[in-house]
Design a protein around this motif. Structure first.
Motif, mmCIF file in Angstrom:
data_model
loop_
_atom_site.group_PDB
_atom_site.id
_atom_site.type_symbol
_atom_site.label_atom_id
_atom_site.label_comp_id
_atom_site.label_asym_id
_atom_site.label_seq_id
_atom_site.Cartn_x
_atom_site.Cartn_y
_atom_site.Cartn_z
ATOM 1 N N ALA A 14 0.567 -1.241 0.425
ATOM 2 C CA ALA A 14 -0.072 -0.132 -0.056
ATOM 3 C C ALA A 14 0.573 1.039 0.331
ATOM 4 N N PRO A 15 0.109 1.842 0.278
ATOM 5 C CA PRO A 15 1.475 3.864 -0.731
ATOM 6 C C PRO A 15 2.223 3.629 1.209
ATOM 7 N N GLY A 16 3.244 3.848 0.646
ATOM 8 C CA GLY A 16 4.333 4.232 2.706
ATOM 9 C C GLY A 16 3.972 2.442 3.204
ATOM 10 N N ALA A 17 3.688 1.420 2.653
ATOM 11 C CA ALA A 17 3.482 -0.001 2.854
ATOM 12 C C ALA A 17 4.627 -0.528 2.357
ATOM 13 N N PHE A 153 -2.351 -6.643 6.008
ATOM 14 C CA PHE A 153 -2.362 -5.383 5.817
ATOM 15 C C PHE A 153 -3.456 -4.873 5.222
ATOM 16 N N GLY A 154 -3.768 -4.000 6.309
ATOM 17 C CA GLY A 154 -5.736 -3.815 5.858
ATOM 18 C C GLY A 154 -5.439 -1.643 5.236
ATOM 19 N N ASN A 155 -6.156 -1.552 6.373
ATOM 20 C CA ASN A 155 -6.712 0.129 5.691
ATOM 21 C C ASN A 155 -7.052 1.027 6.919
ATOM 22 N N PRO A 162 -10.757 -3.550 2.332
ATOM 23 C CA PRO A 162 -10.204 -4.392 1.798
ATOM 24 C C PRO A 162 -8.654 -4.388 2.815
ATOM 25 N N TYR A 163 -8.089 -6.079 2.708
ATOM 26 C CA TYR A 163 -6.924 -5.917 3.017
ATOM 27 C C TYR A 163 -6.188 -6.200 2.381
ATOM 28 N N THR A 164 -4.717 -7.167 2.556
ATOM 29 C CA THR A 164 -3.651 -7.623 1.104
ATOM 30 C C THR A 164 -3.163 -8.545 2.726
ATOM 31 N N ASP A 165 -3.509 -10.005 1.997
ATOM 32 C CA ASP A 165 -2.724 -11.378 3.023
ATOM 33 C C ASP A 165 -1.215 -11.421 2.310
ATOM 34 N N SER A 180 0.139 5.822 5.001
ATOM 35 C CA SER A 180 0.116 3.620 6.308
ATOM 36 C C SER A 180 0.141 3.699 7.435
ATOM 37 N N ARG A 181 1.080 5.062 7.577
ATOM 38 C CA ARG A 181 1.235 4.516 8.980
ATOM 39 C C ARG A 181 0.110 4.382 10.446
ATOM 40 N N LEU A 182 -1.092 4.164 10.182
ATOM 41 C CA LEU A 182 -2.556 3.939 11.102
ATOM 42 C C LEU A 182 -3.291 3.052 10.016
ATOM 43 N N ALA A 183 -2.765 2.409 9.834
ATOM 44 C CA ALA A 183 -3.569 1.261 8.668
ATOM 45 C C ALA A 183 -3.260 -0.248 9.659
ATOM 46 N N TYR A 184 -4.843 -0.533 9.757
ATOM 47 C CA TYR A 184 -5.733 -1.520 10.785
ATOM 48 C C TYR A 184 -4.338 -3.081 10.068
ATOM 49 N N HIS A 185 -3.871 -3.713 11.211
ATOM 50 C CA HIS A 185 -3.289 -4.764 10.104
ATOM 51 C C HIS A 185 -3.071 -6.154 11.881
#
Length: 214
Positions: A14-17, A153-155, A162-165, A180-185
């Motif tokens: 994701a942007p920044g991840a 890693f989510g949003n 949406p999230y990515t495994d 992406s600093r405060l993305a749920y994961h």
């Protein structure tokens, strides 16, 4: 794995991840594991984290620099044995700065001063959450040792899609900052018995480095 049909390559999830496979070589992994074993000993050693609702986290944790407990930081293990938190070593801060620079490109030298070290056995997992208790927006640096896990890693808005495994293996680096600093994961699953045999670790260790801003 000893042989890959298609070598794993770095990827911006994701942007920044950014995921950087095999960032730590075998020697560095062994050195970091030895340090983790020292940090896990009491006082202020490895503990079970209890949530305000009365539950417990299945991954056990030890902290350096600042002691995290739900949902704040302290200078002592307030939800453990009450001992002063172990110091955050300078070499670990330098490792964090290098990791952030390698993953995200040229950036200012972040003053990493917190390490949260989570140990997962074969049944442990981590629910979707945000790293939002710090007062700084510096990127979070995550290093993996031992067993492979599924890292979700989510949003920034919700724990749901949406999230990515993706798979994080021993030696992998994952850095997330910026948008992406405060993305749920979270970590929905660990694959027991997948650690490199030469490492000598049963289970998974995740070393997460943060800037407190405190």
């Amino acid at each position: 794995m000893d042989a890959e049909l298609f070598p794993r390559e770095r990827a911006e999830v994701a942007p920044g991840a950014v995921h950087v496979p095999d960032w730590l070589d075998a020697d560095r992994q062994r050195d970091l594991l030895a340090a983790c074993r020292t940090w896990a000993r009491p006082p202020a050693g490895l503990r079970t984290v209890r949530t305000p609702g009365g539950g417990t986290m299945t991954a056990r944790q030890v902290c350096l620099g600042w002691h995290w407990y739900p949902y704040a930081y302290a200078r002592t293990a307030v939800d453990g044995d009450g001992a002063p938190v172990k110091p955050f070593p300078g070499w670990l801060g330098e490792l964090g700065r290098r990791a952030a620079a390698d993953a995200l490109g040229s950036r200012p030298g972040y003053a990493y001063d917190i390490a949260l070290i989570n140990f997962y056995d074969g049944d442990a997992h981590m629910g979707m959450h945000r790293d939002s208790d710090e007062q700084a927006d510096a990127p979070v640096v995550s290093l993996s040792l031992g067993d492979t896990c599924v890292f979700r890693f989510g949003n920034t808005e919700t724990r749901a899609k949406p999230y990515t495994d993706l798979e994080l293996r021993s030696g992998d680096l994952f850095v997330f900052g910026g948008p992406s600093r405060l993305a749920y994961h979270g970590v929905p699953r660990v694959y027991p018995g997948t650690a490199p045999p030469a490492l000598g670790l049963t289970g998974r260790l995740n070393i997460t480095l943060r800037v407190s801003g405190l």
